[in-house]
Motif scaffolding. Structure first.
Motif, short mmCIF file in Angstrom:
data_model
loop_
_atom_site.label_atom_id
_atom_site.label_comp_id
_atom_site.label_asym_id
_atom_site.label_seq_id
_atom_site.Cartn_x
_atom_site.Cartn_y
_atom_site.Cartn_z
N MET A 131 1.04 -1.10 0.06
CA MET A 131 -0.22 -0.07 0.05
C MET A 131 0.90 1.16 0.00
SD MET A 131 -2.96 0.70 2.43
CE MET A 131 -3.75 -1.00 2.44
N THR A 132 0.66 2.20 -0.84
CA THR A 132 1.25 3.55 -1.00
C THR A 132 1.17 4.37 0.28
OG1 THR A 132 -0.34 4.88 -2.03
CG2 THR A 132 1.22 3.45 -3.29
N ALA A 133 2.10 5.10 0.38
CA ALA A 133 1.89 6.11 1.79
C ALA A 133 0.85 7.02 1.54
CB ALA A 133 3.43 7.24 1.76
N ILE A 134 0.45 7.44 0.44
CA ILE A 134 -0.97 8.17 0.16
C ILE A 134 -2.02 7.18 0.64
CG2 ILE A 134 -2.45 8.91 -1.51
CD1 ILE A 134 0.16 9.81 -3.11
N LEU A 135 -1.98 5.78 0.25
CA LEU A 135 -3.22 5.12 0.76
C LEU A 135 -3.16 4.96 2.17
CD1 LEU A 135 -3.53 2.49 -2.35
CD2 LEU A 135 -5.31 4.45 -1.66
N GLU A 136 -2.19 4.66 2.82
CA GLU A 136 -1.75 4.54 4.05
C GLU A 136 -2.44 5.80 4.86
OE1 GLU A 136 -0.26 1.71 6.48
OE2 GLU A 136 -2.19 1.63 5.44
N ASN A 137 -2.28 6.79 4.42
CA ASN A 137 -2.64 8.20 5.16
C ASN A 137 -3.99 8.23 4.95
OD1 ASN A 137 -0.36 9.40 6.43
ND2 ASN A 137 0.62 10.33 4.66
N ALA A 138 -4.66 7.75 3.85
CA ALA A 138 -5.94 7.90 3.65
C ALA A 138 -6.78 6.87 4.50
CB ALA A 138 -6.39 7.64 2.07
N ARG A 139 -6.04 5.70 4.79
CA ARG A 139 -6.64 4.77 5.51
C ARG A 139 -6.94 5.21 6.98
NH1 ARG A 139 -5.57 1.07 9.09
NH2 ARG A 139 -3.22 1.19 8.89
N VAL A 140 -5.96 6.13 7.62
CA VAL A 140 -6.10 6.42 8.86
C VAL A 140 -6.63 7.80 8.77
CG1 VAL A 140 -4.08 5.00 9.61
CG2 VAL A 140 -3.26 7.13 8.76
N ALA A 141 -7.04 8.35 7.87
CA ALA A 141 -7.43 9.96 7.78
C ALA A 141 -8.24 10.11 9.01
CB ALA A 141 -8.12 10.14 6.75
N ARG A 142 -9.25 9.50 9.44
CA ARG A 142 -10.06 9.81 10.81
C ARG A 142 -9.18 10.07 11.94
NH1 ARG A 142 -15.59 9.03 9.52
NH2 ARG A 142 -15.74 9.84 11.67
N GLN A 143 -8.12 9.13 12.08
CA GLN A 143 -7.24 9.29 13.26
C GLN A 143 -6.47 10.78 13.05
OE1 GLN A 143 -5.37 5.59 14.31
NE2 GLN A 143 -3.39 6.74 14.00
N ASN A 198 -7.43 13.26 11.95
CA ASN A 198 -8.13 14.55 12.33
C ASN A 198 -8.32 14.91 13.74
OD1 ASN A 198 -8.83 14.93 9.51
ND2 ASN A 198 -10.72 13.89 9.76
N LEU A 199 -7.62 14.06 14.77
CA LEU A 199 -7.36 14.11 15.92
C LEU A 199 -6.83 15.69 16.08
CD1 LEU A 199 -6.26 10.59 17.42
CD2 LEU A 199 -8.32 12.06 18.21
N PRO A 200 -7.34 16.36 17.10
CA PRO A 200 -6.96 17.72 17.48
C PRO A 200 -5.22 17.57 17.92
CG PRO A 200 -8.70 17.53 18.63
CD PRO A 200 -8.58 16.12 18.27
N GLY A 201 -4.33 18.39 17.23
CA GLY A 201 -2.90 18.15 17.31
C GLY A 201 -2.17 16.90 16.91
N TRP A 202 -3.08 15.89 16.32
CA TRP A 202 -2.23 14.79 15.99
C TRP A 202 -1.67 15.26 14.46
CZ3 TRP A 202 -2.12 9.58 17.49
CH2 TRP A 202 -1.75 8.85 16.78
N SER A 203 -0.43 14.98 14.37
CA SER A 203 0.47 15.67 13.23
C SER A 203 0.90 14.33 12.50
CB SER A 203 1.78 16.32 13.68
OG SER A 203 2.80 15.46 14.38
N GLN A 204 1.54 14.79 11.45
CA GLN A 204 2.06 13.60 10.46
C GLN A 204 3.40 12.83 11.13
OE1 GLN A 204 1.02 12.75 7.09
NE2 GLN A 204 2.50 11.12 7.57
N GLU A 205 4.04 13.61 11.98
CA GLU A 205 5.01 13.07 12.71
C GLU A 205 4.62 12.13 13.68
OE1 GLU A 205 8.31 13.00 12.18
OE2 GLU A 205 8.65 11.76 14.03
N HIS A 206 3.62 12.25 14.40
CA HIS A 206 2.75 11.14 15.37
C HIS A 206 2.59 10.04 14.40
CE1 HIS A 206 1.66 15.03 17.74
NE2 HIS A 206 2.28 14.41 18.55
N GLN A 207 1.87 10.17 13.51
CA GLN A 207 1.48 9.18 12.57
C GLN A 207 2.71 8.34 11.89
OE1 GLN A 207 -1.78 7.88 12.20
NE2 GLN A 207 -0.60 6.15 11.51
N ASP A 208 3.75 9.11 11.49
CA ASP A 208 4.97 8.35 10.86
C ASP A 208 5.66 7.54 12.03
OD1 ASP A 208 4.59 9.33 8.38
OD2 ASP A 208 5.82 11.12 8.57
#
Ligand code: ZN
Length: 245
Positions: A1-13, A15-25
């Motif tokens: 799964m590409t990085a774009i699809l993985e970010n799309a899969r966790v998009a609702r997460q 959206n958490l206030p203060g949740w950044s790409q760094e948290h997700q990475d």
């Protein structure tokens, strides 16, 4: 799964206030050692994989039997008689095809130290203190944080421990629990699921760095009135394990 699809899969997460790409990475890069894939551990594994953890080592000995199916959400009827840890690994791979799951149908042993040392965090979802105390010792040796999770009847408990540096499991349960019957204690399935979700939340906070730093504390949960109580944990001066370090 590409990085774009993985970010799309966790998009609702995300959206958490203060949740950044760094948290997700940080979650995407995390590796977890999870002992126990039953009513608690199965739920931990599901939420970690769905939340973005890509590498999990699963350790659990034994085959699926009918009474497991009041609580073990990764299992299904057609798996009866098969290795639970391999059933769990296959189910997790179908949930998130890009995750890397290693599965070991064994009890916790010293031989697992290299695998445990390569993880970012250790999660204890076993049902006996022999394996729990060994996880505690291996976590101390490898300087890993340990999340303890347990349940009995309508009660549950989750703790964040730093064996060898702060409170360890033997500080909290110096003699284990002589009353504990690993194969016969009563289980309301929704309690084990709640405890598993609480342990997953704790792991996600520690691994991602999201929110306040997770304290070394224990949370007790009582299902009959949905209450929780938190206790700070400190290293016990008389702890035989801490004294041996
Ligand atoms: Zn201790």
């Amino acid at each position: 799964m590409t990085a774009i699809l993985e970010n799309a899969r966790v998009a609702r997460q995300m959206n958490l206030p203060g949740w950044s790409q760094e948290h997700q990475d940080r979650l995407f890069r995390s590796r977890v050692f999870l002992a126990g894939i039953g009513g608690i551990g199965g739920v931990v594994a599901e939420y970690l994989v769905m939340g973005g953890v890509r590498e999990i080592t699963l350790v659990h000995e034994g085959e699926l039997c009918l009474p497991d199916l009041n609580r073990q959400t990764l299992m299904s009827f057609d798996g009866i008689g098969k290795s639970r840890v391999h059933l769990a690994a296959n189910r997790l791979r179908s949930l998130v095809p890009d995750c890397h799951i290693e599965a070991f149908d064994t009890k916790v042993t010293n031989d697992l130290l290299p695998l445990l040392s390569s993880a970012d965090i250790v999660i204890d979802a076993r049902t006996n203190f022999e394996e729990r105390f060994l996880l505690n010792r291996l976590s101390a040796v490898s300087e890993k944080s340990l999340i303890f999770s347990a349940m009995n009847g309508t009660e549950g408990m989750v703790a964040h421990l730093r064996p060898g540096r702060g409170a360890c499991l033997e500080c909290v349960f110096p003699e284990g629990d002589p009353e504990w019957d690993p194969l016969g204690f009563p289980v309301l399935g929704a309690i084990s699921g709640t405890v598993g979700a609480m342990a997953a939340i704790l792991a996600i906070r520690i691994l991602s760095g999201y929110g306040s730093q997770a304290e070394e504390q224990m949370t007790l949960f009582e299902g009959m009135d949905l209450s929780t109580r938190n206790f700070s944990l400190v290293r016990h001066k008389a702890c035989p394990f801490c004294q041996s370090l």
